[in-house]
Enzyme design. Structure first.
Site, PDB file in Angstrom:
ATOM      1  N   ASP A 120     -24.106  31.403 -62.073  1.00 40.18           N
ATOM      2  CA  ASP A 120     -24.003  31.855 -60.689  1.00 40.18           C
ATOM      3  C   ASP A 120     -22.565  31.908 -60.182  1.00 40.18           C
ATOM      4  O   ASP A 120     -21.685  31.210 -60.683  1.00 40.18           O
ATOM      5  CB  ASP A 120     -24.782  30.899 -59.780  1.00 40.18           C
ATOM      6  CG  ASP A 120     -26.293  31.091 -59.900  1.00 40.18           C
ATOM      7  OD1 ASP A 120     -26.741  31.709 -60.881  1.00 40.18           O
ATOM      8  OD2 ASP A 120     -27.008  30.593 -59.013  1.00 40.18           O
ATOM      9  N   HIS A 167     -26.774  37.855 -56.268  1.00 43.12           N
ATOM     10  CA  HIS A 167     -26.654  36.508 -55.668  1.00 43.12           C
ATOM     11  C   HIS A 167     -26.100  36.602 -54.243  1.00 43.12           C
ATOM     12  O   HIS A 167     -25.414  35.702 -53.777  1.00 43.12           O
ATOM     13  CB  HIS A 167     -25.776  35.643 -56.561  1.00 43.12           C
ATOM     14  CG  HIS A 167     -25.879  34.157 -56.327  1.00 43.12           C
ATOM     15  ND1 HIS A 167     -27.064  33.512 -56.073  1.00 43.12           N
ATOM     16  CD2 HIS A 167     -24.917  33.183 -56.329  1.00 43.12           C
ATOM     17  CE1 HIS A 167     -26.838  32.202 -55.924  1.00 43.12           C
ATOM     18  NE2 HIS A 167     -25.538  31.984 -56.066  1.00 43.12           N
ATOM     19  N   HIS A 217     -22.463  34.877 -50.790  1.00 47.44           N
ATOM     20  CA  HIS A 217     -23.030  33.549 -50.998  1.00 47.44           C
ATOM     21  C   HIS A 217     -23.488  32.911 -49.681  1.00 47.44           C
ATOM     22  O   HIS A 217     -23.214  31.746 -49.393  1.00 47.44           O
ATOM     23  CB  HIS A 217     -22.032  32.622 -51.709  1.00 47.44           C
ATOM     24  CG  HIS A 217     -22.710  31.582 -52.539  1.00 47.44           C
ATOM     25  ND1 HIS A 217     -23.046  30.341 -52.051  1.00 47.44           N
ATOM     26  CD2 HIS A 217     -23.151  31.608 -53.816  1.00 47.44           C
ATOM     27  CE1 HIS A 217     -23.636  29.657 -53.006  1.00 47.44           C
ATOM     28  NE2 HIS A 217     -23.723  30.401 -54.083  1.00 47.44           N
ATOM     29  N   HIS A 240     -22.841  27.491 -63.455  1.00 48.09           N
ATOM     30  CA  HIS A 240     -21.916  28.279 -62.632  1.00 48.09           C
ATOM     31  C   HIS A 240     -20.695  28.710 -63.443  1.00 48.09           C
ATOM     32  O   HIS A 240     -20.077  27.888 -64.114  1.00 48.09           O
ATOM     33  CB  HIS A 240     -21.468  27.465 -61.418  1.00 48.09           C
ATOM     34  CG  HIS A 240     -22.581  27.206 -60.435  1.00 48.09           C
ATOM     35  ND1 HIS A 240     -23.487  26.197 -60.616  1.00 48.09           N
ATOM     36  CD2 HIS A 240     -22.930  27.837 -59.303  1.00 48.09           C
ATOM     37  CE1 HIS A 240     -24.359  26.218 -59.606  1.00 48.09           C
ATOM     38  NE2 HIS A 240     -24.045  27.204 -58.799  1.00 48.09           N
TER      39      HIS A 240
HETATM   40 ZN   LIG Z   1     -24.561  30.197 -55.901  1.00 46.74          ZN
END
Ligand SMILES: [Zn+2]
Length: 288
Positions: free
Chosen positions: A107, A158, A162, A254
Site C-alpha cells: 500500500d 487506494h 489516502h 507498505h
Molecule cells: Zn494505506
C-alpha cells in the site's frame, strides 16, 4: 459417541476428523474474528475518536500513539451486520483470497525509494503481488506504475490522497475520488485492469464498497497485518507475518508512505520460506 471398537485405526480416523473440524472452525473463527464483526456499531467508521486503523494514517493525522496494535488485528469497528455475501470482510470487502493461496499487498506507493526495492525482491523470488496505489503518487511516478505492471503485479486503487475519512463523504465525492485515482493510474498504464479498491485505514463504509463496486472494483481488506507502517524493524515484521500466515491470507504491507526499509529487508528474509510453504499470488484482475 461410543468407543466400543477402540482399535487404533478407528481412534486414528476419529482423531483426524476431530482435528479437521477443529481446524476448519478455527479458520472460520479467524476469518470472521479478524474483522471484529458487529462488536461496537457505535464506533462509526471514519470517526477518529478511538478507532484504530491498521493501515497507516494520512500524513499529519493521528499518529501511532492513538493506536493499539498489541492484541487482535486492529480494524475499525464497523457494524458487521451490514456485511454482505460478496466477501468475507466488512461490508463484503475481501479479507482472504478465497483459495489456499496467499496474497502479498503493498500500500501507499508508488514510492521512488522503496517501490523499486520491493520490485527487485519480488522479482528475485519470482513472486507476483498486488499494489494498492495512492492516486497522487501514481500521478507523480508513472514510471513506477509501469514498472509494477511490467513485472506482472496487479493493481488496486487506494484513493487519491489516502483519505481515511473518505467513507463519510457523499457517494458523489467518493466516486470522484476513486475515478480520479484510476485516471492517474491509467494515464501511466492505459488499459491496465484495476479490479480492487482498498480503503485507507480499512475504514470501510457501505457507500465506499458500493461505489467501488459500481466502478468495477472489488473491495479488498486483509487478514495479516504486521503493522509495518509503524516501521518496527525487519525482525518484527518478519516474525509477525510468519506467525500469522495461513492459507488464504491477504498480507498488508507498505512500499510507500514512510521509511519502508524494514519491509524490504523483512521480505528478503521471509520470501524463501513463504514461497516454499505457500503459493503466492497476485490478486486476480477479473472476477472468478
Ligand atoms: Zn494505506
Amino acid at each position: 459417541m461410543t468407543w466400543t471398537g477402540s482399535s487404533r485405526r478407528t481412534t486414528a480416523v476419529l482423531a483426524v476428523v476431530v482435528a479437521a473440524l477443529l481446524v476448519s472452525s478455527y479458520a472460520m473463527g479467524r476469518t470472521l474474528g479478524l474483522d471484529q464483526l458487529g462488536h461496537n456499531p457505535t464506533r462509526a467508521a471514519g470517526d477518529s475518536g478511538g478507532v484504530q486503523h491498521a493501515d497507516q494514517p494520512e500524513a499529519g493525522s493521528a499518529g501511532p500513539a492513538t493506536r493499539d496494535h498489541s492484541a487482535s488485528p486492529p480494524d475499525a469497528g464497523q457494524d458487521g451486520a451490514t456485511r454482505n455475501a460478496a466477501g468475507d470482510g466488512l461490508f463484503g470487502a475481501h479479507a482472504t483470497t478465497g483459495t489456499r493461496r496467499i496474497a502479498l499487498t503493498f500500500d501507499d506507493g508508488p514510492d521512488p525509494q522503496f517501490t523499486p526495492q520491493v520490485l527487485t525482491v519480488l522479482r528475485r523470488f519470482e513472486v507476483r503481488a498486488t499494489f494498492c496505489l495512492v492516486g497522487e503518487n501514481a500521478q507523480k511516478h508513472p514510471d513506477l506504475v509501469r514498472a509494477i505492471v511490467a513485472d506482472g503485479h496487479t493493481l488496486c486503487n487506494h484513493s487519491w490522497n489516502h483519505n481515511i475519512s473518505l467513507g463519510n463523504r457523499s457517494p458523489k465525492d467518493i466516486r470522484a475520488d476513486l475515478l480520479r485515482t484510476n485516471a492517474a493510474i491509467r494515464a501511466a498504464v492505459p488499459g491496465a485492469p484495476i479490479m480492487w479498491y482498498r480503503q485507507p485505514g480499512g475504514v470501510w463504509t457501505y457507500p465506499l464498497v458500493s461505489v467501488a463496486h459500481e466502478l468495477g472494483m472489488t473491495s479488498l481488506h486483509w487478514s495479516v497485518d504486521p503493522s509495518d507502517w509503524q516501521a518496527p524493524g525487519a525482525d518484527r515484521i518478519a516474525s509477525m507475518v510468519m506467525s500469522r500466515i495461513r492459507p488464504g491470507a491477504v498480507v498488508l504491507l507498505h512500499d510507500g508512505g514512510g521509511n519502508r526499509q524494514g519491509t524490504v529487508n523483512a521480505l528478503d528474509r521471509i520470501l524463501p520460506d513463504l514461497a516454499a510453504r505457500f503459493e503466492l499470488t497476485a490478486l486476480p484482475t477479473e472476477a472468478k
